[in-house]
Design a protein around this motif. Structure first.
Motif, PDB file in Angstrom:
ATOM      1  N   MET A   1       0.834  -1.209   0.000  1.00 46.82           N
ATOM      2  CA  MET A   1       0.000   0.000   0.000  1.00 46.82           C
ATOM      3  C   MET A   1       0.867   1.256   0.000  1.00 46.82           C
ATOM      4  SD  MET A   1      -3.248   0.344  -0.091  1.00 46.82           S
ATOM      5  CE  MET A   1      -4.279   1.784  -0.254  1.00 46.82           C
ATOM      6  N   GLU A   2       2.016   1.177   0.634  1.00 47.26           N
ATOM      7  CA  GLU A   2       2.933   2.323   0.632  1.00 47.26           C
ATOM      8  C   GLU A   2       3.425   2.612  -0.787  1.00 47.26           C
ATOM      9  OE1 GLU A   2       7.143   3.700   2.771  1.00 47.26           O
ATOM     10  OE2 GLU A   2       6.156   1.812   3.331  1.00 47.26           O
ATOM     11  N   ILE A   3       3.660   1.569  -1.564  1.00 45.81           N
ATOM     12  CA  ILE A   3       4.085   1.774  -2.954  1.00 45.81           C
ATOM     13  C   ILE A   3       2.956   2.414  -3.761  1.00 45.81           C
ATOM     14  CG2 ILE A   3       4.871   0.609  -5.044  1.00 45.81           C
ATOM     15  CD1 ILE A   3       6.192  -1.477  -3.273  1.00 45.81           C
ATOM     16  N   TYR A   4       1.702   2.007  -3.493  1.00 50.00           N
ATOM     17  CA  TYR A   4       0.568   2.663  -4.145  1.00 50.00           C
ATOM     18  C   TYR A   4       0.562   4.166  -3.845  1.00 50.00           C
ATOM     19  CZ  TYR A   4      -2.240  -1.065  -6.232  1.00 50.00           C
ATOM     20  OH  TYR A   4      -2.716  -2.060  -7.053  1.00 50.00           O
ATOM     21  N   TYR A   5       0.846   4.517  -2.585  1.00 45.29           N
ATOM     22  CA  TYR A   5       0.869   5.938  -2.232  1.00 45.29           C
ATOM     23  C   TYR A   5       2.016   6.666  -2.952  1.00 45.29           C
ATOM     24  CZ  TYR A   5       1.670  10.200   0.367  1.00 45.29           C
ATOM     25  OH  TYR A   5       1.883  11.516   0.700  1.00 45.29           O
ATOM     26  N   GLU A   6       3.180   6.020  -3.007  1.00 45.80           N
ATOM     27  CA  GLU A   6       4.309   6.653  -3.700  1.00 45.80           C
ATOM     28  C   GLU A   6       3.965   6.930  -5.168  1.00 45.80           C
ATOM     29  OE1 GLU A   6       7.551   4.015  -3.215  1.00 45.80           O
ATOM     30  OE2 GLU A   6       7.892   4.489  -1.093  1.00 45.80           O
ATOM     31  N   LYS A   7       3.292   5.967  -5.811  1.00 42.89           N
ATOM     32  CA  LYS A   7       2.927   6.160  -7.213  1.00 42.89           C
ATOM     33  C   LYS A   7       1.893   7.281  -7.354  1.00 42.89           C
ATOM     34  CE  LYS A   7       1.547   3.611 -11.356  1.00 42.89           C
ATOM     35  NZ  LYS A   7       0.675   4.686 -11.847  1.00 42.89           N
TER      36      LYS A   7
ATOM     37  N   ALA B   1       1.477   9.879  -5.349  1.00 42.04           N
ATOM     38  CA  ALA B   1       2.140  11.162  -5.134  1.00 42.04           C
ATOM     39  C   ALA B   1       2.990  11.549  -6.347  1.00 42.04           C
ATOM     40  CB  ALA B   1       2.998  11.094  -3.874  1.00 42.04           C
ATOM     41  N   ALA B   2       3.639  10.557  -6.958  1.00 43.80           N
ATOM     42  CA  ALA B   2       4.445  10.855  -8.142  1.00 43.80           C
ATOM     43  C   ALA B   2       3.574  11.282  -9.319  1.00 43.80           C
ATOM     44  CB  ALA B   2       5.288   9.641  -8.520  1.00 43.80           C
ATOM     45  N   ASP B   3       2.381  10.696  -9.443  1.00 45.19           N
ATOM     46  CA  ASP B   3       1.465  11.068 -10.527  1.00 45.19           C
ATOM     47  C   ASP B   3       0.677  12.328 -10.234  1.00 45.19           C
ATOM     48  OD1 ASP B   3       2.351   8.823 -11.791  1.00 45.19           O
ATOM     49  OD2 ASP B   3       0.622   7.588 -11.260  1.00 45.19           O
ATOM     50  N   ASN B   4       0.862  12.901  -9.011  1.00 39.91           N
ATOM     51  CA  ASN B   4       0.187  14.149  -8.620  1.00 39.91           C
ATOM     52  C   ASN B   4      -1.336  14.023  -8.749  1.00 39.91           C
ATOM     53  OD1 ASN B   4       0.141  16.740  -7.600  1.00 39.91           O
ATOM     54  ND2 ASN B   4       0.314  17.718  -9.615  1.00 39.91           N
TER      55      ASN B   4
ATOM     56  N   THR C   1      -2.403  16.316   4.417  1.00 40.46           N
ATOM     57  CA  THR C   1      -2.897  16.390   3.033  1.00 40.46           C
ATOM     58  C   THR C   1      -4.391  16.678   3.001  1.00 40.46           C
ATOM     59  OG1 THR C   1      -1.184  14.792   2.413  1.00 40.46           O
ATOM     60  CG2 THR C   1      -2.949  15.184   0.824  1.00 40.46           C
ATOM     61  N   TYR C   2      -5.130  16.056   3.922  1.00 42.69           N
ATOM     62  CA  TYR C   2      -6.580  16.287   3.926  1.00 42.69           C
ATOM     63  C   TYR C   2      -6.913  17.704   4.374  1.00 42.69           C
ATOM     64  CZ  TYR C   2     -11.527  15.384   4.676  1.00 42.69           C
ATOM     65  OH  TYR C   2     -12.895  15.433   4.618  1.00 42.69           O
ATOM     66  N   SER C   3      -6.079  18.283   5.260  1.00 47.61           N
ATOM     67  CA  SER C   3      -6.348  19.664   5.696  1.00 47.61           C
ATOM     68  C   SER C   3      -6.234  20.648   4.530  1.00 47.61           C
ATOM     69  CB  SER C   3      -5.370  20.043   6.812  1.00 47.61           C
ATOM     70  OG  SER C   3      -4.047  20.166   6.302  1.00 47.61           O
TER      71      SER C   3
END
Length: 816
Positions: A186-192, A194-197, A252-254
């Motif tokens: 799941m951490e890799i999903y988040y990294e991708k 964030a990289a894809d903005n 991020t949610y804020s």
């Protein structure tokens, strides 16, 4: 990210054990055929051990996968776990090699190989190149496959009979490894993302999902036996990732709340993010530079936003900040992105070298018997374990150990002071006889209430059926409705009384014994009241201590019995029996072999019966306390019932009197049509009161009712006397009227021509007669002046006072 360590095993000469088995079974021809395959299998296992020591991950995965398929083939053809094959596998713990477990079962060997397959995939996933989208996808896939192997292994170990296991193969340990692999995927999903903005909301959701998985991992790794099993870096890794991604999600949610003008909620999320990072201050020095840099940059951004937003909110917005517990959470993802990718069940290879090793029918029969034995052992061990756990919970619930300590500390008293005081209080208050008295009083009051209600209902029913009588007060239906309310209350009370009757019946015998027993401690030995019993210095402490010691001995015997069952199952020789008796039906061999388990099963059942007898003595302590409490509960309910029925009885009596008073007959104030005018003849004939023969006139102005038929014609009795001389015409003769005590004859109404004196029925006490007059056609009749004076100045007779055919004598309250 973390990769899972590999498990290591001690070398073992499998080929030698297989050859010895073949020679013992006199299968020299088979030994020649399969000797080469045995040597190859043994070499493949040694290659796996070398790859583990040399950290050759790719080669290890391939060799382990092939070795597992060959184990699945040979598992069904050789009697592993039996004395026929003298082979023991030893496997170390992956995270603490000093701890190891040895077993003759092939299930342990397969479990170690499966674990290493998952460890290989975790290493490949962690070390993958994640700088490219394809590399990220490959890493996520590998980590989910690793999680799948650990989950598959956890389920597999639930199905096979294995004894002790190392912590890395325990249920909690495998769940921990599964969660860790999913958290890293799941951490890799988040990294991708964030990289894809991608959108900030999606980034916050992904970060929160990562935080949740790491939080679950942290909880498992810090509880139970795993709390001290792993390297310190594992605990630090789970804690840091949990708090970092939680702060990242909040921050991020804020940012998404600023455009929505939710300044107070934005401040709340920023405060929460800052608290998560503050939890990492104490471990910041132990972190790697890369992780420390990420935390520092996030902390700087949070502090900057907080400083600016606090100033703006204080000067401009004044938006209230929600409390932490009232702050909305970050929205969760609509679907699960990561889950364990379970592998297919391992199977023999397509070209199986051991296909012809053992006859198929023998292998199948041995497998069936092994399942039978495993089912017997599993059921008996589970039954004994459940019974032991139940007994321990019951003993703990009744506080037997605590009560024993208290009782021993009080010497020869027999019972703890608190419980003894409760028993004395029950006896002092009367015990079972007191409850019986209260119950009888309740029943008597209830029956009296029922009697009054039935009598009132009958009287109201009779009055409702009298259509020819008019009654004073509201209609009878009103009182019937009010009576139904009392009926409902009595019904509800009776239902509640049924509960207390059942409760009393349950405890009556026990409370009777408690009331009669001078020493309540004797009830703990289930000795009936009045029967001879051994009188010792402490009638409670010794039996209770003996029962608890018997329970302890019983638990130990069950453990030994479970070990004996497992040992008997491990020493089975079913394959040898099947090979030696190929002509005998398999079921007959099974029945003969299973007879060895019958004595063990009977011993297991005997322990269950013994436990019930022992618990009966132990639970007597709880039953004594429950009996005292039941006495108080029943007594309070009966007392409230007596109060309720007493109040209800008073209300019913009042209601009954009110019904009698307000539903009595009365004179209505409206004319009845087509009435015979009777008194008109009195005023036209004689004005002097000449008594009728045989009649005594009543008071000066008395009311009468003349019996008549439906047309208003008087009906004289058959024996009526003849009318006196001087009357214009014969008149109906009625029975003599009675005169009220103290009244004077009325010369106006007695013995007048054409009319006989009218009959008057006795008056009720406290009621005065009222004249019944017809509606006069001229609006009333005038009395002579002399009579007006006698009657207190009465002038014209009131037209509304009248008489109806067949009407009974009516009375009216003097106050009205």
């Amino acid at each position: 990210m973390l990769a899972i360590n590999k498990k290591y095993s001690l070398p073992v000469d499998m080929a030698k054990a297989f050859k010895a088995y073949m020679k013992k079974q006199r299968q020299e021809r088979d030994l020649t055929r399969f000797q080469e395959h045995f040597d190859a299998l043994d070499a493949l296992r040694n290659e796996i051990l070398q790859n583990i020591q040399g950290d050759r991950n790719d080669a290890l995965h391939d060799s382990a996968a092939r070795y597992l398929s060959l184990l699945c083939s040979i598992e069904t053809r050789l009697p592993f776990g039996t004395p026929e094959i003298n082979l023991t596998w030893t496997w170390m713990d992956a995270f603490d090699p000093r701890k190891k477990v040895a077993d003759r079962s092939i299930f342990l060997e397969k479990a170690g190989v499966m674990f290493n397959l998952g460890a290989c995939l975790s290493y490949e996933g962690v070390t993958s190149n994640r700088t490219t989208p394809d590399g990220m996808k490959a890493a996520v896939r590998l980590l989910q496959q690793a999680a799948g192997w650990f989950e598959y292994l956890r389920q597999y170990l639930h199905k096979v009979p294995l004894g002790s296991l190392t912590l890395d193969l325990s249920d909690q340990g495998l769940q921990l490894l599964t969660n860790l692999m999913l958290a890293q995927a799941m951490e890799i999903y988040y990294e991708k993302a964030a990289a894809d903005n991608v959108s900030l909301v999606l980034q916050a959701q992904l970060a929160q999902a990562v935080s949740d998985l790491y939080q679950q991992t942290h909880m498992k790794i810090t509880t139970g036996p795993l709390a001290t099993h792993f390297d310190k870096s594992w605990y630090l890794h789970a804690e840091v990732k949990w708090h970092y991604f939680a702060a990242k999600a909040r921050y991020t949610y804020s940012l998404t709340l600023r455009d929505a003008l939710k300044y107070g909620e934005e401040l709340g999320h920023l405060y929460t993010a800052r608290r998560h990072l503050a939890d990492l201050d104490k471990v910041s020095k132990s972190l790697e530079p890369q992780m420390r840099d990420l935390i520092g940059r996030l902390s700087t951004a949070i502090v900057a936003d907080l400083t600016q937003l606090e100033a703006d909110n204080a000067k401009i917005y004044n938006d209230p900040v929600p409390r932490p517990e009232a702050l909305p959470v970050v929205p969760v993802l609509g679907r699960t992105l990561v889950k364990p990718a379970l592998p297919e069940d391992p199977a023999p290879p397509a070209e199986d070298p051991f296909r012809d090793l053992v006859p198929v029918e023998v292998v199948q029969a041995a497998s069936v018997y092994t399942d039978m034995v495993a089912d017997i052992v599993r059921k008996e061990i589970a039954s004994m374990s459940e019974s032991t756990a139940l007994a321990k919970s019951q003993v703990e619930a009744c506080g037997a150990y605590r009560q024993l300590e208290v009782a021993e500390s009080q010497g020869a008293g027999g019972l703890p002071d608190t419980l003894a005081a409760k028993c004395v209080e029950v006896q002092h208050q009367g015990g079972a006889p007191k409850l019986a008295t209260l119950r009888q009083e309740m029943e008597d009051l209830r029956r009296e209430c029922r009697t009054i209600m039935d009598r009132t209902a009958a009287e109201l029913g009779q009055r409702a059926q009298r259509a020819d009588v008019v009654y004073r007060g509201p209609s009878v239906e009103k009182y019937v409705t009010e009576l139904s309310v009392f009926e409902e209350k009595l019904t509800q009370a009776n239902k509640s009384d049924d509960d207390v009757r059942g409760h009393l019946a349950l405890w009556e015998a026990f409370l009777t014994r408690l009331t009669q027993e001078q020493d309540p401690a004797r009830l703990l030995d289930e000795t009936p009241a009045g029967s001879p019993a051994q009188r010792g210095p402490s009638p409670h402490v010794a039996p209770l201590k003996e029962a608890l010691q018997q329970l302890k001995t019983l638990f130990e015997s069950r453990e030994a019995l479970a070990g004996q069952l497992q040992k008997t199952a491990a020493e089975e020789h079913i394959v040898e029996s099947l090979l030696q008796h190929l002509e005998v039906p398999h079921q007959q061999i099974f029945d003969q072999e299973r007879t060895k388990y019958q004595p063990l099963v009977e011993q297991s059942q005997a322990t269950l019966a013994a436990q019930q007898a022992i618990l009966g003595r132990v639970m007597a302590l709880k039953r004594l306390g429950d009996g005292c409490k039941a006495f108080e509960d029943i007594k309070e309910h009966l007392r409230q019932a007596v109060q309720f029925y007493t109040a209800l009885l008073e209300r019913l009596k009042s209601f009954h009197q009110r019904c009698l008073a307000e539903t009595r007959p009365c004179v209505r104030a409206h004319p009845l049509p087509h009435q015979a005018i009777v008194l008109h003849h009195i005023w036209r004939t004689r004005r002097l009161g000449i008594p009728w023969p045989g009649c005594t006139p009543v008071s000066t102005f008395t009311s009468y009712a003349i019996p008549s038929d439906s047309m208003g014609t008087a009906r004289p009795p058959a024996s009526a006397p003849a009318p006196p001389a001087g009357y214009a015409s014969p008149a109906p003769v009625l029975p003599p009227a009675t005169m009220a005590p103290g009244s004077q004859p009325n010369p106006l109404l007695g013995g007048m021509g054409g009319m006989a004196p009218m009959q008057m029925q006795p008056m009720r006490p406290g009621m005065a007669p009222m004249m019944v007059m017809p509606m006069m056609p001229m609006g009333g009749m005038q009395m002579p002046q002399q009579q007006q004076q006698q009657q207190g100045g009465m002038g014209a007779m009131p037209p509304q006072m009248m008489w109806a055919p067949g009407m009974q004598v009516v009375y009216q309250n003097p106050s009205l």
